[in-house]
Design an enzyme around this catalytic site. Structure first.
Site, PDB file in Angstrom:
ATOM      1  N   ASP A 288     -71.196 -20.309 -23.302  1.00 40.01           N
ATOM      2  CA  ASP A 288     -71.132 -19.935 -21.893  1.00 40.01           C
ATOM      3  C   ASP A 288     -71.728 -18.552 -21.665  1.00 40.01           C
ATOM      4  O   ASP A 288     -71.212 -17.557 -22.152  1.00 40.01           O
ATOM      5  CB  ASP A 288     -69.666 -19.943 -21.458  1.00 40.01           C
ATOM      6  CG  ASP A 288     -69.501 -19.720 -19.973  1.00 40.01           C
ATOM      7  OD1 ASP A 288     -70.510 -19.489 -19.301  1.00 40.01           O
ATOM      8  OD2 ASP A 288     -68.359 -19.781 -19.509  1.00 40.01           O
TER       9      ASP A 288
ATOM     10  N   ASP B 287     -75.974 -19.111 -15.568  1.00 35.86           N
ATOM     11  CA  ASP B 287     -74.689 -19.415 -16.198  1.00 35.86           C
ATOM     12  C   ASP B 287     -74.658 -20.826 -16.754  1.00 35.86           C
ATOM     13  O   ASP B 287     -74.559 -21.802 -16.010  1.00 35.86           O
ATOM     14  CB  ASP B 287     -73.563 -19.228 -15.180  1.00 35.86           C
ATOM     15  CG  ASP B 287     -72.183 -19.412 -15.798  1.00 35.86           C
ATOM     16  OD1 ASP B 287     -72.105 -19.551 -17.030  1.00 35.86           O
ATOM     17  OD2 ASP B 287     -71.197 -19.431 -15.048  1.00 35.86           O
TER      18      ASP B 287
END
Length: 479
Positions: free
Chosen positions: A108, A260
């Site tokens: 992430d 992201d």
């Protein structure tokens, strides 16, 4: 494992500060983590809401080793294969300890290793051990082991933790992230990692994350690079957002953006998202959230009512709401930028909590009328179909893709287009198929905003390079 007795609240099962599915050793020096695909089960819609209204769906489990394509001049690079669940989340496998034990994690670039998440705080402690990522062994890596994981996320999710790929500025306790240690221990040729997401749902291969460089087989042309404007998340300046070539106005003078990999959808200011969803004919799907609550927890709710549990506490007891002492309330989601912003990766929506609370009331009334369980479940499902649709995740007509406009983003002076097929997520097949808008709203005030989060919908279309050494981000058409 060598345990440091520092009490801490963790983010998920295993959290590696700052930062998918089976990995394999490569003779070209690359660490490859491959992504695999899994069909979405309509009965798991509540799980998908955890990350998706966030339309970010359940993370898929890791299944088998896979070696990526050949790379030219790619010494000291690791490539890790990733798995893909509903084009909404990508996972890979790492090892911890000696000999390594395998764990499935999300890689992430946006989610901070924060203590508090939407589904509640996770209590645990710091540990330190060797961490294996692909064929690399990162020595003496500090991480969090969770000993308590409340909330529905941990019941339905199929991942073991999160491996953060952001900057150290947002790590818990200022701990050194895995990515930093890869660089500091001289394990990679270049301080670069890159993502390729395969958005073809019919193919098993879900994509790859490459540590130490890029795979030229995964992109076309050249990357357009923009500098990181604020460390923490991979944040940069973005230009206008256009619908069929026409400006939406709000970001005409520029907006900030975050790339992201931990966010499924495209997140932006309400002003623009409203325009976008209006242009594609999107409408809310709160009724589906309600039905999912009934399908997943209906019988449990009935049992708890019959067991004389306090109705106001039932939704918090099963993890869909928190409890303020008098009633269940929506579990707040910690944003990537500030506590009161609604991050699109990792929490339950207001609608889910509200749907649960309404379901409890409806079922309580039906039980007072001595209705059967089958009759109660059918009745509540009918009520779900009549709920109004607030803002949030939105549905679109699967048959109308051909008439929907292209949506474009200006980054570094270049226009990046998305077609309807690329910004709409399709769930299911045939007559039962549902389509979900890839756009959802989040309003971040100045000076941090207006802010966009370019999640997997965008990164699936455009190969993304995170250049830590030069503090920049690059985008090129994915191949």
């Amino acid at each position: 494992m060598e345990t440091k007795l520092k009490s801490v609240t963790a983010t998920l099962f295993l959290c590696f500060f700052l930062c998918p599915l089976v990995f394999c050793e490569s003779n070209d020096g690359l660490l490859r983590i491959g992504l695999k695909k899994r069909k979405l089960d309509q009965n798991n819609r509540v799980a998908s809401q955890i990350d998706s209204n966030e339309g970010e769906a359940l993370r898929a489990a890791l299944q088998k080793y896979r070696l990526g394509g050949n790379l030219a001049d790619s010494e000291d690079i690791d490539i890790v294969s990733l798995k893909n669940y509903m084009d909404a989340q990508y996972f890979g496998e790492i090892g911890i300890g000696t000999p390594p034990q395998k764990f499935t994690v999300i890689f992430d670039t946006g989610k901070p290793a924060a203590i508090q998440y939407g589904t509640g705080a996770i209590s645990g402690f710091f540990s330190e051990d060797h961490v294996t990522v692909g064929d690399l062994v990162v020595k003496d890596q500090e991480f969090i082991e969770a000993t308590k994981e409340p909330g529905i996320t941990f019941l339905v999710a199929k991942f073991d933790g999160i491996l953060g790929l952001g900057f150290q500025e947002i790590s818990v306790g200022n701990a050194v992230p895995v990515w930093y240690n890869m660089v500091n221990q001289g394990l990679l040729k270049e301080p670069v990692f890159s993502f390729w997401f395969n958005r073809n749902a019919d193919e098993e291969e879900g994509g790859e994350i490459v540590f130490g460089g890029v795979d030229p087989n995964h992109y076309k042309g050249k990357h357009t690079y923009v500098p990181v404007t604020q460390k923490g998340y991979w944040q940069f300046d973005m230009g206008d957002v256009m619908i069929d070539g026409q400006t939406t106005g709000f970001c005409a003078d520029g907006c900030s953006a975050i790339a992201d990999s931990g966010t499924s959808l495209l997140v932006g200011p309400t002003t623009i998202i409203t325009e976008l969803n209006h242009a594609i004919g999107a409408s809310g799907i709160v009724s589906q959230e309600c039905k999912t609550v009934v399908a997943q927890y209906g019988e449990t709710i009935i049992e708890r009512i019959l067991a004389k549990d306090q109705p106001a506490k039932i939704c918090s007891q099963i993890g869909l709401c928190s409890f303020d002492g008098t009633r269940g309330v929506s579990i707040g989601i910690k944003s990537v930028v500030e506590e009161n912003a609604h991050k699109v990766s990792g929490g339950l929506s207001d609608a889910t909590c509200s749907a649960c609370e309404m379901t409890v009331v409806w079922m309580q009334n039906q039980l007072k009328q001595n209705q059967t369980q089958e009759r109660i479940l059918d009745y509540v499902n009918q009520l779900c179909e009549r709920l109004p649709s607030p803002m949030g995740e939105s549905a679109v007509d699967c048959g109308g893709l051909s008439s929907m406009p292209n949506v474009s983003f200006t980054i570094g002076g270049r226009t990046f287009d998305l077609t309807p097929e690329q910004y709409v997520l399709k769930v299911g097949e045939g007559d039962v198929a549902q389509c979900i808008s890839g756009f959802t709203a989040l309003d971040v005030p100045p000076p941090r905003g207006p802010l966009w989060i370019l999640g997997d919908v965008f990164m699936g279309r455009y190969h993304t390079v995170f250049d830590y050494g030069n503090e920049r981000i690059g985008f090129a058409e994915a191949a």
